[in-house]
Motif scaffolding. Structure first.
Motif, short mmCIF file in Angstrom:
data_model
loop_
_atom_site.label_atom_id
_atom_site.label_comp_id
_atom_site.label_asym_id
_atom_site.label_seq_id
_atom_site.Cartn_x
_atom_site.Cartn_y
_atom_site.Cartn_z
N ASP A 1 1.24 5.25 14.02
CA ASP A 1 1.70 5.10 15.20
C ASP A 1 3.03 5.36 15.75
O ASP A 1 3.58 4.67 16.45
N PRO A 2 3.49 6.50 15.38
CA PRO A 2 4.88 6.97 15.40
C PRO A 2 5.24 7.00 17.01
O PRO A 2 4.37 7.34 17.73
N ARG A 3 6.41 6.83 17.29
CA ARG A 3 7.12 7.32 18.58
C ARG A 3 7.18 8.82 19.03
O ARG A 3 7.84 9.41 18.04
N VAL B 1 -4.43 -4.91 10.85
CA VAL B 1 -3.55 -3.62 10.34
C VAL B 1 -2.23 -4.00 9.52
O VAL B 1 -1.92 -3.26 8.77
N THR B 2 -1.49 -4.90 10.51
CA THR B 2 -0.26 -5.24 9.67
C THR B 2 -0.24 -5.93 8.63
O THR B 2 0.32 -5.66 7.67
N GLN B 3 -1.15 -6.91 8.62
CA GLN B 3 -1.62 -7.75 7.21
C GLN B 3 -1.93 -6.55 6.04
O GLN B 3 -1.60 -6.68 4.88
N HIS B 4 -2.87 -5.52 6.49
CA HIS B 4 -3.40 -4.54 5.56
C HIS B 4 -2.46 -3.79 4.97
O HIS B 4 -2.05 -4.09 3.64
N PHE B 5 -1.37 -3.24 5.59
CA PHE B 5 -0.35 -2.48 5.18
C PHE B 5 0.80 -3.37 4.31
O PHE B 5 1.40 -2.77 3.34
N PRO C 1 6.91 -6.17 7.97
CA PRO C 1 5.79 -5.26 8.06
C PRO C 1 5.62 -4.64 9.29
O PRO C 1 5.19 -3.39 9.58
N VAL C 2 5.90 -5.28 10.53
CA VAL C 2 6.13 -4.75 11.93
C VAL C 2 6.74 -3.60 11.61
O VAL C 2 6.52 -2.83 12.73
N ASP C 3 7.67 -3.32 11.16
CA ASP C 3 8.67 -2.20 11.27
C ASP C 3 7.99 -0.63 10.76
O ASP C 3 8.53 0.01 10.65
N LEU C 4 6.88 -1.16 10.08
CA LEU C 4 6.08 0.09 9.78
C LEU C 4 5.55 0.77 10.85
O LEU C 4 5.22 2.00 10.96
#
Length: 405
Positions: A159-161, A184-188, A202-205
């Motif tokens: 989900d890039p800006r 999805v955050t926990q998965h990655f 992980p939120v920074d992904l």
């Protein structure tokens, strides 16, 4: 399959396990079946029709979906092949059916067609799509095989800006506000340092502003086992004949050099870029497969990311990834409804798109990505049959197809 008014079909079995066959699918019957399918799936040219599709379309109505699945099977699955598949099913054999659809049939969700009222194709066979022969046998193609690269990093563009586009705009966020508690955050997060980019939180992904084509080139050239992209794809209409103009929306600014036209302060990465690299741009051009060497497995989770198969000459993003070294690419046949669309149009409280992202990515991490993805889709079909809500409908999960060499 080949379009020539009618659709002509031939099939063969590896090692001649069963008799070969040929069939003709009558033009008018194919046209009518495809009309029904087209009315049931989102069309980027008519975004205002999404409410009808997600609330009253054939893929979100149990009776209509089952009727469509049977109609597609009667029209598109040759009788001789259906008999062979049934006989194998009765003998406990589950074949891998590899389909090379004609452009007209590229959006058909083969997995859910119903050869029998109580049986779907994914119940009796693994299903994937064949890449065009011109791509598989292209001179200079170097394939990166999973058994040699599986331990390399996973490159994730999540989900890039997109420069110049707000989160709530047409090229805004597809996953919503990042949150540590989301699936999805926990998965990655579970990949730890194996995931690129490496982050502490992980939120920074998600919603990064630095994942442009230069960053992607560096990450891929350093070596990767897989690439997963979740974001926006803009696909041209098939009648344009310009499949190479399919665009991947990264964090590239308008000053970035490339073949695609700038949009506000953003320049998309097109399939033409991936194929040609800097040909005609630099005095000493670099080929696309050298700038963006694709890993063994690529997931393009975005609207109509597999749309190049709808073109007579498939030169889109899926084809470009295969040409640059991928063994297989999982992409989508039609635009994907976001979780926000499900929440606002159908009162869904779950996150079906996030769940799909996790399922596709998890399948690509296994030794058997195609059967694993089909197993997930069978589970979703069971959920749909027991609890026929829009969130469980094939509108989302039947859009995914895997193309392999």
């Amino acid at each position: 399959m080949a379009d020539a008014g009618d659709v002509y079909v031939s099939w063969r079995w590896v090692d001649d396990a069963a008799a070969r066959g040929v069939a003709t699918l009558p033009r008018d019957e194919v046209r009518e079946a495809l009309r029904k399918l087209t009315e049931a799936v989102p069309d980027p040219a008519h975004p205002g029709d999404l409410h009808r599709i997600m609330t009253r379309g054939a893929l979100v109505d149990p009776a209509a979906e089952h009727a469509l699945a049977q109609d597609l099977s009667r029209t598109l699955l040759p009788y001789g092949l259906a008999v062979q598949l049934y006989e194998m099913w009765q003998r406990g054999i589950r074949p891998h059916l590899r389909i090379q659809p004609s452009p007209r049939l590229a959006q058909v969700p083969w997995e859910i067609i119903a050869p029998d009222p109580k049986v779907r194709l994914l119940d009796i066979a693994d299903v994937s799509l064949l890449a065009p022969v011109s791509v598989v046998r292209a001179q200079g193609r170097i394939v990166h095989r999973w058994n040699k690269t599986r331990d390399l990093p996973v490159v994730a563009v999540l989900d890039p800006r997109v420069p110049g586009f707000r989160a709530d705009s047409e090229l805004g966020s597809v996953l919503g506000r990042p949150n540590a508690d989301t699936a999805v955050t926990q998965h990655f997060a579970s990949y730890g340092d194996r995931l690129v980019p490496v982050v502490r939180d992980p939120v920074d992904l998600f919603r990064r502003a630095d994942t442009d084509r230069a960053w992607l080139s560096t990450a891929l050239r350093a070596g990767a086992s897989r690439l997963v992209y979740v974001g926006h794809v803009t696909a041209p209409a098939p009648e344009t004949g310009e499949s190479e103009h399919a665009q991947l929306h990264l964090s590239c600014t308008a000053e970035t050099r490339g073949f695609a036209a700038a949009q506000r302060t953003h320049r998309p990465l097109s399939a033409k870029d991936l194929l040609l690299g800097t040909h005609t741009i630099d005095a000493a051009p670099v080929a696309g497969r050298e700038l963006w060497p694709m890993p063994s497995r690529v997931a393009l989770i975005a609207c109509e990311s597999g749309g190049d198969l709808r073109f007579t000459e498939a030169l889109g993003l899926t084809t470009a990834a295969l040409a640059a070294g991928a063994e297989l690419v999982t992409a989508t046949r039609w635009p994907l409804p976001t979780d926000h669309a499900f929440h606002t149009l159908t009162a869904t409280t779950t996150h079906p798109l996030q769940a799909a992202v996790c399922a596709v990515d998890a399948a690509h991490e296994t030794a058997t990505p195609i059967p694993t993805l089909l197993a997930w889709q069978r589970g979703r079909l069971a959920d749909w049959q027991s609890d026929p809500t829009p969130a469980n409908s094939p509108l989302l999960w039947a859009a995914f197809a895997t193309v392999s060499d």
